[in-house]
Structures are given as C-alpha cells and as structure tokens.
Design a protein around this motif. Structure first.
Motif, PDB file in Angstrom:
ATOM      1  N   GLU A  91     -19.488  23.580  64.410  1.00  0.00           N
ATOM      2  CA  GLU A  91     -18.757  22.324  64.249  1.00  0.00           C
ATOM      3  C   GLU A  91     -19.356  21.272  65.178  1.00  0.00           C
ATOM      4  O   GLU A  91     -19.362  21.449  66.400  1.00  0.00           O
ATOM      5  CB  GLU A  91     -17.271  22.519  64.628  1.00  0.00           C
ATOM      6  CG  GLU A  91     -16.457  21.249  64.537  1.00  0.00           C
ATOM      7  CD  GLU A  91     -15.191  21.280  65.402  1.00  0.00           C
ATOM      8  OE1 GLU A  91     -15.044  22.165  66.262  1.00  0.00           O
ATOM      9  OE2 GLU A  91     -14.378  20.381  65.207  1.00  0.00           O
ATOM     10  N   ARG A  92     -19.852  20.201  64.612  1.00  0.00           N
ATOM     11  CA  ARG A  92     -20.350  19.093  65.448  1.00  0.00           C
ATOM     12  C   ARG A  92     -19.198  18.117  65.647  1.00  0.00           C
ATOM     13  O   ARG A  92     -18.853  17.375  64.732  1.00  0.00           O
ATOM     14  CB  ARG A  92     -21.531  18.401  64.763  1.00  0.00           C
ATOM     15  CG  ARG A  92     -22.744  19.271  64.713  1.00  0.00           C
ATOM     16  CD  ARG A  92     -24.015  18.474  64.500  1.00  0.00           C
ATOM     17  NE  ARG A  92     -25.136  19.298  64.883  1.00  0.00           N
ATOM     18  CZ  ARG A  92     -25.680  20.218  64.098  1.00  0.00           C
ATOM     19  NH1 ARG A  92     -25.188  20.434  62.902  1.00  0.00           N
ATOM     20  NH2 ARG A  92     -26.698  20.939  64.533  1.00  0.00           N
TER      21      ARG A  92
ATOM     22  N   THR B 235     -24.396  12.498  63.730  1.00  0.00           N
ATOM     23  CA  THR B 235     -23.815  13.820  63.483  1.00  0.00           C
ATOM     24  C   THR B 235     -24.024  14.227  62.029  1.00  0.00           C
ATOM     25  O   THR B 235     -24.389  15.376  61.740  1.00  0.00           O
ATOM     26  CB  THR B 235     -22.301  13.794  63.832  1.00  0.00           C
ATOM     27  OG1 THR B 235     -22.180  13.295  65.143  1.00  0.00           O
ATOM     28  CG2 THR B 235     -21.694  15.168  63.765  1.00  0.00           C
ATOM     29  N   HIS B 236     -23.831  13.263  61.138  1.00  0.00           N
ATOM     30  CA  HIS B 236     -24.031  13.535  59.717  1.00  0.00           C
ATOM     31  C   HIS B 236     -25.487  13.931  59.473  1.00  0.00           C
ATOM     32  O   HIS B 236     -25.776  14.915  58.798  1.00  0.00           O
ATOM     33  CB  HIS B 236     -23.649  12.305  58.889  1.00  0.00           C
ATOM     34  CG  HIS B 236     -23.775  12.528  57.413  1.00  0.00           C
ATOM     35  ND1 HIS B 236     -22.816  13.221  56.697  1.00  0.00           N
ATOM     36  CD2 HIS B 236     -24.755  12.206  56.534  1.00  0.00           C
ATOM     37  CE1 HIS B 236     -23.212  13.295  55.439  1.00  0.00           C
ATOM     38  NE2 HIS B 236     -24.375  12.682  55.299  1.00  0.00           N
TER      39      HIS B 236
ATOM     40  N   THR C  95     -26.300  17.435  60.659  1.00  0.00           N
ATOM     41  CA  THR C  95     -25.705  18.461  59.785  1.00  0.00           C
ATOM     42  C   THR C  95     -26.550  18.592  58.515  1.00  0.00           C
ATOM     43  O   THR C  95     -26.894  19.701  58.096  1.00  0.00           O
ATOM     44  CB  THR C  95     -24.238  18.081  59.432  1.00  0.00           C
ATOM     45  OG1 THR C  95     -23.536  17.866  60.647  1.00  0.00           O
ATOM     46  CG2 THR C  95     -23.551  19.164  58.629  1.00  0.00           C
TER      47      THR C  95
ATOM     48  N   GLU D  74     -29.901  20.258  59.330  1.00  0.00           N
ATOM     49  CA  GLU D  74     -29.794  21.697  59.593  1.00  0.00           C
ATOM     50  C   GLU D  74     -29.698  22.469  58.272  1.00  0.00           C
ATOM     51  O   GLU D  74     -30.425  23.430  58.046  1.00  0.00           O
ATOM     52  CB  GLU D  74     -28.577  21.979  60.497  1.00  0.00           C
ATOM     53  CG  GLU D  74     -28.409  23.461  60.793  1.00  0.00           C
ATOM     54  CD  GLU D  74     -27.844  23.771  62.175  1.00  0.00           C
ATOM     55  OE1 GLU D  74     -27.129  22.938  62.735  1.00  0.00           O
ATOM     56  OE2 GLU D  74     -28.143  24.875  62.678  1.00  0.00           O
TER      57      GLU D  74
ATOM     58  N   VAL E 262     -20.400  23.886  53.446  1.00  0.00           N
ATOM     59  CA  VAL E 262     -20.596  22.772  54.387  1.00  0.00           C
ATOM     60  C   VAL E 262     -19.473  21.755  54.183  1.00  0.00           C
ATOM     61  O   VAL E 262     -19.172  21.391  53.047  1.00  0.00           O
ATOM     62  CB  VAL E 262     -21.961  22.061  54.156  1.00  0.00           C
ATOM     63  CG1 VAL E 262     -22.224  21.054  55.260  1.00  0.00           C
ATOM     64  CG2 VAL E 262     -23.100  23.051  54.069  1.00  0.00           C
TER      65      VAL E 262
ATOM     66  N   TYR F 127     -18.806  18.047  55.136  1.00  0.00           N
ATOM     67  CA  TYR F 127     -19.447  16.875  55.733  1.00  0.00           C
ATOM     68  C   TYR F 127     -18.430  15.916  56.363  1.00  0.00           C
ATOM     69  O   TYR F 127     -18.812  14.940  56.994  1.00  0.00           O
ATOM     70  CB  TYR F 127     -20.304  16.141  54.692  1.00  0.00           C
ATOM     71  CG  TYR F 127     -21.560  16.911  54.337  1.00  0.00           C
ATOM     72  CD1 TYR F 127     -22.620  17.003  55.246  1.00  0.00           C
ATOM     73  CD2 TYR F 127     -21.683  17.570  53.124  1.00  0.00           C
ATOM     74  CE1 TYR F 127     -23.757  17.731  54.937  1.00  0.00           C
ATOM     75  CE2 TYR F 127     -22.817  18.293  52.803  1.00  0.00           C
ATOM     76  CZ  TYR F 127     -23.851  18.371  53.720  1.00  0.00           C
ATOM     77  OH  TYR F 127     -24.981  19.094  53.428  1.00  0.00           O
TER      78      TYR F 127
ATOM     79  N   HIS G  81     -17.985  17.887  59.672  1.00  0.00           N
ATOM     80  CA  HIS G  81     -19.328  18.299  60.122  1.00  0.00           C
ATOM     81  C   HIS G  81     -19.363  19.772  60.528  1.00  0.00           C
ATOM     82  O   HIS G  81     -19.813  20.119  61.627  1.00  0.00           O
ATOM     83  CB  HIS G  81     -19.825  17.406  61.265  1.00  0.00           C
ATOM     84  CG  HIS G  81     -19.694  15.951  60.962  1.00  0.00           C
ATOM     85  ND1 HIS G  81     -20.426  15.348  59.967  1.00  0.00           N
ATOM     86  CD2 HIS G  81     -18.916  14.991  61.489  1.00  0.00           C
ATOM     87  CE1 HIS G  81     -20.083  14.081  59.901  1.00  0.00           C
ATOM     88  NE2 HIS G  81     -19.168  13.840  60.802  1.00  0.00           N
ATOM     89  N   CYS G  82     -18.862  20.611  59.638  1.00  0.00           N
ATOM     90  CA  CYS G  82     -18.859  22.055  59.885  1.00  0.00           C
ATOM     91  C   CYS G  82     -19.801  22.754  58.912  1.00  0.00           C
ATOM     92  O   CYS G  82     -19.774  22.476  57.709  1.00  0.00           O
ATOM     93  CB  CYS G  82     -17.464  22.642  59.665  1.00  0.00           C
ATOM     94  SG  CYS G  82     -16.320  22.195  60.961  1.00  0.00           S
ATOM     95  N   ILE G  83     -20.610  23.652  59.462  1.00  0.00           N
ATOM     96  CA  ILE G  83     -21.467  24.474  58.601  1.00  0.00           C
ATOM     97  C   ILE G  83     -21.000  25.921  58.732  1.00  0.00           C
ATOM     98  O   ILE G  83     -20.886  26.434  59.856  1.00  0.00           O
ATOM     99  CB  ILE G  83     -22.956  24.376  59.027  1.00  0.00           C
ATOM    100  CG1 ILE G  83     -23.415  22.934  59.112  1.00  0.00           C
ATOM    101  CG2 ILE G  83     -23.835  25.154  58.067  1.00  0.00           C
ATOM    102  CD1 ILE G  83     -24.849  22.766  59.607  1.00  0.00           C
TER     103      ILE G  83
ATOM    104  N   GLY H 193     -30.596  22.408  64.069  1.00  0.00           N
ATOM    105  CA  GLY H 193     -29.944  21.098  64.248  1.00  0.00           C
ATOM    106  C   GLY H 193     -30.909  19.957  64.577  1.00  0.00           C
ATOM    107  O   GLY H 193     -30.607  18.807  64.327  1.00  0.00           O
TER     108      GLY H 193
END
Ligand SMILES: Nc1ncnc2c1ncn2[C@@H]1O[C@H](COP(=O)(O)OP(=O)(O)OP(=O)(O)O)[C@@H](O)[C@H]1O
Length: 233
Positions: A35-36, A51-52, A55, A58, A81, A83, A86-88, A165
């Motif tokens: 999580e960013r 941040t976008h 993500t 990455e 994902v 967006y 911002h979690c992968i 990242g």
C-alpha cells in the motif's frame, strides 16, 4: 475503500517511508499487499501523481517480466490492483528467503560450498540479462529484492525478483549500466569480500545477452564517474 477495509484485518510486515507491506490471504491464497500511503510532506496533487505513477510502473514491469516469452523471469503474480488506494495485491512467495540472507548466512557459517554461491551469482546474472533484454530497468537492484523459493520435493530453487516500485522501461544501455552499478554498490557493501562473486555475476550477464557489450561499456563509464566523484569528495 474496499481495499483499505481489507487491510484493516491484514498483518503489517514492513513499514517503509513510501509503502506499507502486509501479509494476508486473498481469494484463499497467501498474499502480500503493498500500500502506497499518502505523504503529508508532499503537495497532495503531486503526491497523488507520483504515487499513481509508481504503482503503475511496478505493475507494468512485473507483468512485462512475467510475460517475457520463453525466457521466463520470475516475479510475483499480480492478483489485484486498486488505483484509488494505491494497493497492489501480489502472490506471496511462500517459504522464500532473500538472496541477501542466503549469501550472508552461508558466508558466516561457511556451510555453503563456494560453488553454490557462484552458481547463484551466475543465475542472478542470467536473469538480469533477460530482464534488460525486455528493456525493464529495475531501479533498485539489491540482494534483498531477490527471493529464493526452493522446492522441498526436489530442492530446486526459483529466483524471484520483487520491489519494482522504481522500475521503468528503457532500451538505453546507460540505464541498464546504471542498474548494474546500483546492484554492484549494494552487493559489495552488503556482502564484504565478494568482488570475485560479483565478477561471476557480470560474466554470466555478459554471456546471456547479445546487447551486453554496450551495457558493460556504460557500466565501466559510470564506475569511473563514481570513482572521480569520490576522489573529489
Ligand atoms: N511477493 C512477495 N512474497 C514474499 N515476500 C515479499 C513479497 N513482496 C515483498 N515481500 C517481503 O516484504 C519486504 C518488503 O517488500 P518490498 O521490498 O516490495 O517493499 P518496499 O517497501 O518497497 O521495500 P524497500 O523499502 O526495501 O524498497 C521484502 O523484503 C520481502 O521480505
């Protein structure tokens, strides 16, 4: 919001300056979530943009590695994902250890034959050559960002690259040379007296990629620039 709700029940395994990393299960599978989170010290619009971008980069680089034709480059499966937060959601490489820990523990105990370390270094060189042939620049190559997953059945090990990242796509030999330089610096400072081992890695990189002469030339130039800088102070 859904992803953040999900994370409230997940376990944090690493809190970094840029991201929090969680361990959980997703659709019944062991999962790592990166999580960013927003950075308060940055302007919100700029922060969102950066941040976008990280993500997207990455995910893009992981997918590019995983799709790399016959020449497989192992990287975790991307499950999902989000967006907005911002979690992968990534496949957890279960039972893995980092290449850093593998080298460090074997250097300490002396339990490992030099030959095993050399084979590992050659393998890293081959995988990085494949990655660069796909024009993926990792951007943060260290032995902590390489995981070893060994099968308990046949003892065979898979080398999995993580933490894309700071990655991007580039065909320039200079970018690939700098990528190797970053690894060289990290490698030699993390693992003392491994110059010969790192040379093995570079030799196998060179043997594995037709484009390597231009990259190694750039690596030599970057090394020279680095040396000049440290002489000037
Ligand atoms: N897919 C994965 N499977 C298993 N463990 C993982 C996976 N991804 C990350 N990890 C673990 O979480 C740690 C942190 O992950 P990662 O390096 O991607 O996050 P980061 O915050 O960008 O780290 P850094 O600050 O080192 O760049 C890794 O060192 C590794 O131990």
């Amino acid at each position: 919001m859904a992803a953040l709700e999900f994370l409230s029940k997940a376990m944090v395994i690493k809190q970094g300056a840029e991201a929090r990393v969680y361990r959980s299960t997703f659709l019944g599978k062991p999962t790592i979530v990166k999580e960013r989170f927003p950075k308060r010290y940055r302007h919100p619009v700029l922060d969102e943009k950066l941040t976008h971008r990280r993500t997207v980069q990455e995910v893009r680089s992981i997918l590019r590695c995983r799709k790399a034709g016959k020449s497989r480059i192992s990287a975790p499966v991307v499950y999902f994902v989000d967006y907005t937060s911002h979690c992968i959601f990534l496949e957890e490489i279960v039972g893995s250890s980092t290449v850093r820990d593998y080298i460090a523990s074997n250097q300490q105990s002396g339990s490992c034959r030099q030959q095993d370390l050399e084979q590992l270094a050659e393998r890293v060189g081959r995988i990085l050559a494949k990655m660069h042939d796909e024009d993926v620049i990792h951007g943060d190559l260290t032995t902590s960002n390489m995981l070893l997953r060994c099968s308990p059945e046949n003892g065979e090990c898979d080398l999995v690259l993580i933490d894309f990242g700071l990655s991007y796509i580039s065909a320039f030999p200079e970018d690939k040379g700098v990528d190797l330089y970053v690894l060289e610096k990290a490698f030699l400072s993390t693992h003392p007296n491994t110059e010969a081992l790192f040379e093995k890695l570079l030799k196998s990189y060179t043997a594995s990629s037709k484009k390597s002469p231009a990259v190694i030339k750039k690596l030599d130039e970057v090394r020279l620039r680095g040396r000049k800088r440290s002489m000037v102070g």
